[in-house]
Design a protein around this motif. Sequence first.
Motif, mmCIF file in Angstrom:
data_model
loop_
_atom_site.group_PDB
_atom_site.id
_atom_site.type_symbol
_atom_site.label_atom_id
_atom_site.label_comp_id
_atom_site.label_asym_id
_atom_site.label_seq_id
_atom_site.Cartn_x
_atom_site.Cartn_y
_atom_site.Cartn_z
ATOM 1 N N ALA A 275 0.849 -1.185 0.000
ATOM 2 C CA ALA A 275 0.000 0.000 0.000
ATOM 3 C C ALA A 275 0.885 1.236 0.000
ATOM 4 O O ALA A 275 2.064 1.181 0.352
ATOM 5 C CB ALA A 275 -0.927 0.007 1.217
ATOM 6 N N GLU A 276 0.308 2.384 -0.369
ATOM 7 C CA GLU A 276 1.069 3.630 -0.431
ATOM 8 C C GLU A 276 1.374 4.181 0.953
ATOM 9 O O GLU A 276 2.378 4.862 1.151
ATOM 10 C CB GLU A 276 0.309 4.653 -1.267
ATOM 11 C CG GLU A 276 0.166 4.256 -2.731
ATOM 12 C CD GLU A 276 -0.685 5.224 -3.530
ATOM 13 O OE1 GLU A 276 -1.161 6.208 -2.916
ATOM 14 O OE2 GLU A 276 -0.883 5.009 -4.729
ATOM 15 N N SER A 277 0.485 3.919 1.929
ATOM 16 C CA SER A 277 0.690 4.350 3.310
ATOM 17 C C SER A 277 0.610 3.140 4.222
ATOM 18 O O SER A 277 -0.245 2.255 4.024
ATOM 19 C CB SER A 277 -0.364 5.385 3.725
ATOM 20 O OG SER A 277 -0.263 6.550 2.937
ATOM 21 N N LEU A 278 1.489 3.084 5.219
ATOM 22 C CA LEU A 278 1.540 1.940 6.127
ATOM 23 C C LEU A 278 1.686 2.415 7.567
ATOM 24 O O LEU A 278 2.268 3.472 7.827
ATOM 25 C CB LEU A 278 2.718 1.029 5.791
ATOM 26 C CG LEU A 278 2.720 0.336 4.421
ATOM 27 C CD1 LEU A 278 4.033 -0.408 4.228
ATOM 28 C CD2 LEU A 278 1.546 -0.620 4.284
ATOM 29 N N PRO A 357 3.190 1.446 -4.031
ATOM 30 C CA PRO A 357 2.875 0.520 -2.935
ATOM 31 C C PRO A 357 4.133 -0.088 -2.331
ATOM 32 O O PRO A 357 5.085 -0.426 -3.040
ATOM 33 C CB PRO A 357 2.020 -0.552 -3.623
ATOM 34 C CG PRO A 357 2.389 -0.476 -5.067
ATOM 35 C CD PRO A 357 2.721 0.955 -5.333
ATOM 36 N N VAL A 358 4.140 -0.221 -1.007
ATOM 37 C CA VAL A 358 5.290 -0.775 -0.293
ATOM 38 C C VAL A 358 4.820 -1.773 0.764
ATOM 39 O O VAL A 358 3.644 -1.783 1.164
ATOM 40 C CB VAL A 358 6.135 0.331 0.383
ATOM 41 C CG1 VAL A 358 6.794 1.216 -0.651
ATOM 42 C CG2 VAL A 358 5.286 1.159 1.337
ATOM 43 N N VAL A 359 5.750 -2.601 1.210
ATOM 44 C CA VAL A 359 5.565 -3.435 2.407
ATOM 45 C C VAL A 359 6.693 -3.072 3.366
ATOM 46 O O VAL A 359 7.751 -2.593 2.936
ATOM 47 C CB VAL A 359 5.585 -4.941 2.074
ATOM 48 C CG1 VAL A 359 4.370 -5.324 1.255
ATOM 49 C CG2 VAL A 359 6.868 -5.326 1.347
ATOM 50 N N ALA A 360 6.473 -3.287 4.666
ATOM 51 C CA ALA A 360 7.488 -2.857 5.628
ATOM 52 C C ALA A 360 7.359 -3.614 6.940
ATOM 53 O O ALA A 360 6.298 -4.178 7.257
ATOM 54 C CB ALA A 360 7.375 -1.346 5.886
ATOM 55 N N ALA A 361 8.458 -3.617 7.693
ATOM 56 C CA ALA A 361 8.473 -4.180 9.043
ATOM 57 C C ALA A 361 9.606 -3.512 9.817
ATOM 58 O O ALA A 361 10.529 -2.943 9.218
ATOM 59 C CB ALA A 361 8.672 -5.689 9.016
ATOM 60 N N VAL A 362 9.535 -3.575 11.137
ATOM 61 C CA VAL A 362 10.636 -3.098 11.964
ATOM 62 C C VAL A 362 11.157 -4.232 12.837
ATOM 63 O O VAL A 362 10.393 -5.085 13.305
ATOM 64 C CB VAL A 362 10.249 -1.898 12.864
ATOM 65 C CG1 VAL A 362 10.011 -0.663 12.035
ATOM 66 C CG2 VAL A 362 9.052 -2.222 13.739
ATOM 67 N N ARG A 363 12.476 -4.242 13.026
ATOM 68 C CA ARG A 363 13.092 -5.119 14.010
ATOM 69 C C ARG A 363 13.355 -4.288 15.250
ATOM 70 O O ARG A 363 13.971 -3.215 15.172
ATOM 71 C CB ARG A 363 14.409 -5.692 13.495
ATOM 72 C CG ARG A 363 14.975 -6.783 14.403
ATOM 73 C CD ARG A 363 16.401 -7.134 14.048
ATOM 74 N NE ARG A 363 17.340 -6.099 14.475
ATOM 75 C CZ ARG A 363 18.666 -6.234 14.442
ATOM 76 N NH1 ARG A 363 19.207 -7.341 13.991
ATOM 77 N NH2 ARG A 363 19.453 -5.243 14.840
ATOM 78 N N VAL A 364 12.896 -4.755 16.383
ATOM 79 C CA VAL A 364 13.006 -4.021 17.644
ATOM 80 C C VAL A 364 13.888 -4.810 18.598
ATOM 81 O O VAL A 364 13.731 -6.028 18.754
ATOM 82 C CB VAL A 364 11.614 -3.808 18.282
ATOM 83 C CG1 VAL A 364 11.739 -3.089 19.604
ATOM 84 C CG2 VAL A 364 10.710 -3.033 17.336
ATOM 85 N N VAL A 365 14.819 -4.121 19.254
ATOM 86 C CA VAL A 365 15.695 -4.747 20.241
ATOM 87 C C VAL A 365 15.464 -4.094 21.591
ATOM 88 O O VAL A 365 15.385 -2.867 21.691
ATOM 89 C CB VAL A 365 17.179 -4.622 19.837
ATOM 90 C CG1 VAL A 365 18.090 -5.227 20.909
ATOM 91 C CG2 VAL A 365 17.430 -5.303 18.496
ATOM 92 N N ARG A 366 15.346 -4.912 22.639
ATOM 93 C CA ARG A 366 15.292 -4.438 24.014
ATOM 94 C C ARG A 366 16.459 -5.035 24.780
ATOM 95 O O ARG A 366 16.932 -6.113 24.466
ATOM 96 C CB ARG A 366 13.975 -4.829 24.694
ATOM 97 C CG ARG A 366 12.752 -4.200 24.084
ATOM 98 C CD ARG A 366 11.477 -4.769 24.695
ATOM 99 N NE ARG A 366 11.284 -4.397 26.098
ATOM 100 C CZ ARG A 366 11.020 -5.263 27.075
ATOM 101 N NH1 ARG A 366 10.962 -6.560 26.823
ATOM 102 N NH2 ARG A 366 10.834 -4.839 28.312
#
Length: 504
Positions: A275-278, A357-366
């Motif tokens: 999608a254009e916005s995520l 359109p794009v797809v995305a994810a984040v990797r989070v570290v604690r």
Amino acid sequence: MNRTTLSLIAGASALAAITGVAALTMPGTTGTNPAKAAAELPVERTSLVCPAPSTSDLAETTYTSFTPVTKGTGNDGKAELRSGVGESGAAADAKGKKAGDASKAVGKSVLTAKEPGKPVSEDASGGDSPPLIGTADGKFAPGWTVQETTEVAAGTGRGVQGVNCTAPDTDFWFPGASTAADRTDYVHLTNPDDSVAVVDIELYGKDGALETTVGEGIKVQPHSDEPILLSTLTGEKQDNMTVHVNVRGGRVGASVQALDDKLGGDWLAASADPAESLVLPGIPKDATAVRLVAFTPGDADADLKVRLASPSGEITPAGNETLHVKAGMTSAVDLGDVMRGEAGSLVLTPTDGSAAPVVAAVRVVRGKGAKQETAFIPASRPVGARASVVDNRAKGTTLSVTAPFGSAKVKVTASAGSEGGTAASKTYTIKSGTTQDVEVPVPGGVKGTYALTVESVSGGPAYAARMLAVTSDGVPGFTVQALPDDRGMVAVPEADEDLSVLQK
């Protein structure tokens, strides 16, 4: 009555059925019997699959099943998870052939729901647990949710690994996977059906599509889970890549298990459709490192505004105001300690004049040093009418809700516990452009784990995510699950026969 007459009658009946639908779907339809508005009715059947959780002998896994109470469902129904074919401790190669005997019992009942509105759970130990294949019908079908939560005490991927069991489909995008030296990433393909599924896996790195050796025509046997080690598909070492799972025969559930030698690990769920916005909701306030990974599957580049929806409003990450994503290439940016002690959600929108359109994810570290843990948050669909998440516990549960495009009012309900208690609800208003860690309502006399259900009441779209944190030996183990619309209701149009089209 001769065959010609029977054929004419049958043909007229079929046309009548078709034209009844056509009267609903043709633009500008007019007539004496216009189509009535579609009725919203509960879905009658839902399917979910859970991948094999772990190969570690130290793994402790909990499966939790829950269906929210839905009006109009009747009194009958069943929700059950049954065992599929596991790997018996042996890895599958890229063609889906097993290196060992996978003769586990198929079809054994593992978990059966008791009543809507109350979760049920079952535990499993060790590294030989099979995949689970589930079906819910009747009153248990609308909004049926199952989570698989695994705690691994030591070794690669140690920590907490959680994944929502997925609905079988034919297309999945996973930005954030890796073939780096310290990563062991598997894409799990789980086939719920009686026939073989045929799957293609495509990998995209920073310079575009990666050449794969055996990524095409992977066969997934009926009722089985095939974990494909990504490093066997390509010889290239890539810190950040995007995995595309395309099913050209049958259907599968797909998830990526991302295990790190030093930073723990978790499941990477599929991103929302391109999608254009995520929106990527629910980044923990104590995150010490956040990495954004994005990919555009189209032919055009994407230029994205990067915004962090914080409790006080939108913030632009210093030095990372925009992200340029080249067509067919995976882009990644380290946002570092961007949270600064406040909950937040990433909001990606196209810059002026640039929309792809794009797809995305984040990797989070604690955590810090040797006591760090990792989780992944993909772009999510909004809560919509209703969404649920299960395996919430008395300690360590955090619910984040964001309203990136306009203020939103939501109702949050904590169910009865799996071992007793009564449900409780609260309503919250989330200001436009903010993310709030809301105070979760506490079920009365709760025992065991409970479910959280979020419903949109009014205003703009709301997005939500739940973090489950379990600290062990000083390691802040955690996992994050988004809450997309459960799609428990479906529009069912009313149609009348309209034979007037036969006269045209």
